[in-house]
Design a protein around this motif. Structure first.
Motif, PDB file in Angstrom:
ATOM      1  N   TYR A  31       0.838  -1.194   0.000  1.00  0.00           N
ATOM      2  CA  TYR A  31       0.000   0.000   0.000  1.00  0.00           C
ATOM      3  C   TYR A  31       0.877   1.250   0.000  1.00  0.00           C
ATOM      4  O   TYR A  31       1.855   1.352   0.755  1.00  0.00           O
ATOM      5  CB  TYR A  31      -0.880   0.042   1.242  1.00  0.00           C
ATOM      6  N   VAL A  32       0.517   2.222  -0.831  1.00  0.00           N
ATOM      7  CA  VAL A  32       1.187   3.517  -0.881  1.00  0.00           C
ATOM      8  C   VAL A  32       0.109   4.602  -0.862  1.00  0.00           C
ATOM      9  O   VAL A  32      -0.821   4.551  -1.674  1.00  0.00           O
ATOM     10  CB  VAL A  32       2.044   3.661  -2.158  1.00  0.00           C
ATOM     11  N   PRO A  33       0.191   5.577   0.046  1.00  0.00           N
ATOM     12  CA  PRO A  33      -0.798   6.663   0.031  1.00  0.00           C
ATOM     13  C   PRO A  33      -0.762   7.400  -1.309  1.00  0.00           C
ATOM     14  O   PRO A  33       0.313   7.753  -1.803  1.00  0.00           O
ATOM     15  CB  PRO A  33      -0.334   7.578   1.166  1.00  0.00           C
ATOM     16  N   ALA A  34      -1.907   7.610  -1.881  1.00  0.00           N
ATOM     17  CA  ALA A  34      -1.948   8.274  -3.186  1.00  0.00           C
ATOM     18  C   ALA A  34      -1.495   9.726  -3.101  1.00  0.00           C
ATOM     19  O   ALA A  34      -1.228  10.349  -4.141  1.00  0.00           O
ATOM     20  CB  ALA A  34      -3.355   8.193  -3.775  1.00  0.00           C
ATOM     21  N   THR A  35      -1.390  10.259  -1.909  1.00  0.00           N
ATOM     22  CA  THR A  35      -0.892  11.625  -1.729  1.00  0.00           C
ATOM     23  C   THR A  35       0.632  11.705  -1.792  1.00  0.00           C
ATOM     24  O   THR A  35       1.193  12.800  -1.701  1.00  0.00           O
ATOM     25  CB  THR A  35      -1.347  12.172  -0.365  1.00  0.00           C
ATOM     26  N   ARG A  36       1.310  10.555  -1.954  1.00  0.00           N
ATOM     27  CA  ARG A  36       2.770  10.536  -1.934  1.00  0.00           C
ATOM     28  C   ARG A  36       3.336   9.950  -3.230  1.00  0.00           C
ATOM     29  O   ARG A  36       3.788   8.792  -3.276  1.00  0.00           O
ATOM     30  CB  ARG A  36       3.272   9.710  -0.738  1.00  0.00           C
ATOM     31  N   THR A 202      -0.555  -5.403  11.187  1.00  0.00           N
ATOM     32  CA  THR A 202      -0.452  -3.997  11.577  1.00  0.00           C
ATOM     33  C   THR A 202       0.714  -3.695  12.511  1.00  0.00           C
ATOM     34  O   THR A 202       1.101  -2.527  12.650  1.00  0.00           O
ATOM     35  CB  THR A 202      -1.760  -3.541  12.245  1.00  0.00           C
ATOM     36  N   ALA A 203       1.299  -4.715  13.146  1.00  0.00           N
ATOM     37  CA  ALA A 203       2.435  -4.492  14.049  1.00  0.00           C
ATOM     38  C   ALA A 203       3.716  -4.443  13.214  1.00  0.00           C
ATOM     39  O   ALA A 203       4.430  -5.450  13.081  1.00  0.00           O
ATOM     40  CB  ALA A 203       2.503  -5.581  15.112  1.00  0.00           C
ATOM     41  N   VAL A 204       3.997  -3.290  12.648  1.00  0.00           N
ATOM     42  CA  VAL A 204       5.063  -3.172  11.643  1.00  0.00           C
ATOM     43  C   VAL A 204       6.420  -3.613  12.176  1.00  0.00           C
ATOM     44  O   VAL A 204       7.220  -4.211  11.441  1.00  0.00           O
ATOM     45  CB  VAL A 204       5.124  -1.716  11.125  1.00  0.00           C
ATOM     46  N   GLY A 224      -0.211 -14.711  -0.892  1.00  0.00           N
ATOM     47  CA  GLY A 224       0.078 -13.297  -0.962  1.00  0.00           C
ATOM     48  C   GLY A 224      -0.450 -12.559   0.249  1.00  0.00           C
ATOM     49  O   GLY A 224      -1.336 -13.036   0.971  1.00  0.00           O
ATOM     50  N   ARG A 225       0.146 -11.383   0.491  1.00  0.00           N
ATOM     51  CA  ARG A 225      -0.281 -10.580   1.646  1.00  0.00           C
ATOM     52  C   ARG A 225      -0.131  -9.103   1.330  1.00  0.00           C
ATOM     53  O   ARG A 225       0.808  -8.688   0.648  1.00  0.00           O
ATOM     54  CB  ARG A 225       0.544 -10.939   2.877  1.00  0.00           C
ATOM     55  N   SER A 226      -1.050  -8.315   1.854  1.00  0.00           N
ATOM     56  CA  SER A 226      -0.931  -6.861   1.776  1.00  0.00           C
ATOM     57  C   SER A 226       0.034  -6.391   2.852  1.00  0.00           C
ATOM     58  O   SER A 226       0.016  -6.904   3.982  1.00  0.00           O
ATOM     59  CB  SER A 226      -2.295  -6.191   1.979  1.00  0.00           C
ATOM     60  N   VAL A 227       0.871  -5.424   2.515  1.00  0.00           N
ATOM     61  CA  VAL A 227       1.838  -4.887   3.468  1.00  0.00           C
ATOM     62  C   VAL A 227       1.757  -3.362   3.442  1.00  0.00           C
ATOM     63  O   VAL A 227       1.359  -2.763   2.444  1.00  0.00           O
ATOM     64  CB  VAL A 227       3.282  -5.348   3.162  1.00  0.00           C
ATOM     65  N   VAL A 228       2.164  -2.752   4.562  1.00  0.00           N
ATOM     66  CA  VAL A 228       2.075  -1.297   4.679  1.00  0.00           C
ATOM     67  C   VAL A 228       3.431  -0.638   4.860  1.00  0.00           C
ATOM     68  O   VAL A 228       3.504   0.592   4.949  1.00  0.00           O
ATOM     69  CB  VAL A 228       1.145  -0.886   5.845  1.00  0.00           C
ATOM     70  N   HIS A 229       4.491  -1.454   4.909  1.00  0.00           N
ATOM     71  CA  HIS A 229       5.831  -0.895   5.074  1.00  0.00           C
ATOM     72  C   HIS A 229       6.826  -1.765   4.326  1.00  0.00           C
ATOM     73  O   HIS A 229       6.697  -2.999   4.320  1.00  0.00           O
ATOM     74  CB  HIS A 229       6.212  -0.833   6.557  1.00  0.00           C
ATOM     75  N   PRO A 230       7.835  -1.163   3.689  1.00  0.00           N
ATOM     76  CA  PRO A 230       8.810  -1.957   2.921  1.00  0.00           C
ATOM     77  C   PRO A 230       9.510  -3.044   3.736  1.00  0.00           C
ATOM     78  O   PRO A 230       9.869  -4.091   3.179  1.00  0.00           O
ATOM     79  CB  PRO A 230       9.814  -0.905   2.433  1.00  0.00           C
TER      80      PRO A 230
END
Length: 293
Positions: A31-36, A202-204, A224-230
């Motif tokens: 996931y990447v914020p579309a504002t960035r 969520t526990a990055v 597969g998995r969704s991730v929020v941090h590299p």
């Protein structure tokens, strides 16, 4: 790994609904914020197999229009890996604006959050001819899992939104979601879809926990998995990449099937005394399909 073919041309031309064109072996969806936009370019250079521009949770209310504009601009560019968009909830003012903007954009796929109604999925598929990844985030969504999975031919993936689902169920223990996880796995496969994609961890900073959770998801029928941090990408990719030993064993099974078929048999005992039949070989072929060169 190749990207996907956009389901709709950027000139607004409509085509007949077709089977999803997503790759079979996306291990990690970042996931990447579309504002960035700066983070999008960085993500495309990184190790994630696919990127999801987020218009929903990662974008504050006052920047929704800005995020949408950035997303449309990004979709017009050429990228080395699949680029999907998570919109706001269909039927909300933000969600409706997102889908209206995407209707004429060359979008490969859309993540549709908070899915509960098959009619909403059909309406979305009629408006935007792109592959759909449905996020089931409530008790009602889980109850309707199969109806959602079969609502439109553009549906490619199911996932749970586990944080929202846990809140809706008023559950405190992670194991309280085991039934829902099994339900979405069964619904996806019954509908002929790819394995569902596991929800975000969520526990990055807890990489051991991520690894354990991802391996459990893999062994329970997710891929597969969704991730929020590299930093989450490597453990997730590793969990969904067959080891050299797994690949060698799968090749051995497929080769041995050819040998016994030549001898007129369809099931046999291997060198370790285990019964091998077509179902076991089908699983071996599944492993080989997911070997990343």
């Amino acid at each position: 790994m190749s990207g996907t073919t956009p389901a709709a041309a950027g000139n607004g031309a409509r085509t007949a609904p077709s089977a999803p064109t997503v790759p079979l072996a996306v291990r990690s969806w970042l996931y990447v914020p579309a504002t960035r936009p700066d983070l999008l370019a960085k993500a495309m250079r990184g190790e994630a197999d696919a990127v999801v521009l987020d218009l929903e949770d990662a974008v504050p209310a006052g920047r929704k229009d800005e995020a949408r504009d950035h997303a449309i601009e990004a979709l017009e560019a050429s990228w080395p890996k699949p680029l999907w968009v998570r919109v706001n909830q269909a039927g909300s003012a933000w969600g409706d604006a997102d889908l209206a903007a995407l209707a004429t954009a060359p979008v490969q796929g859309i993540r549709l959050p908070k899915c509960e109604s098959a009619q909403t999925v059909r309406d979305t598929a009629a408006q935007v001819d792109a592959d759909l990844h449905l996020l089931l985030e409530s008790a009602l969504g889980v109850e309707h899992a199969y109806a959602l999975a079969t609502a439109a031919p553009q549906v490619a993936y199911l996932s749970l939104g586990e944080a929202d689902l846990r809140a809706d169920l008023r559950a405190r223990r992670d194991t309280a979601l085991d039934w829902a996880r099994g339900r979405v796995v069964n619904a996806a496969r019954a509908a002929g879809l790819a394995e569902p994609v596991q929800s975000v961890w969520t526990a990055v900073d807890d990489l051991p926990g991520l690894t354990s959770s991802t391996e459990e998801a893999r062994d329970s029928g997710f891929f597969g998995r969704s991730v929020v941090h590299p930093r989450q990408i490597a453990p997730v990719n590793a969990a969904f990449t067959p080891t050299a030993r797994d690949a060698a064993e799968a090749r051995r099974l497929v080769h041995s099937l050819r040998q016994v078929e030549d001898a007129g048999s369809a099931a046999w005992l291997d060198t370790q005394g285990r019964l091998v039949d077509p179902a076991v070989v089908a699983q071996a072929r599944w492993v080989l399909d997911r070997v990343h060169d």
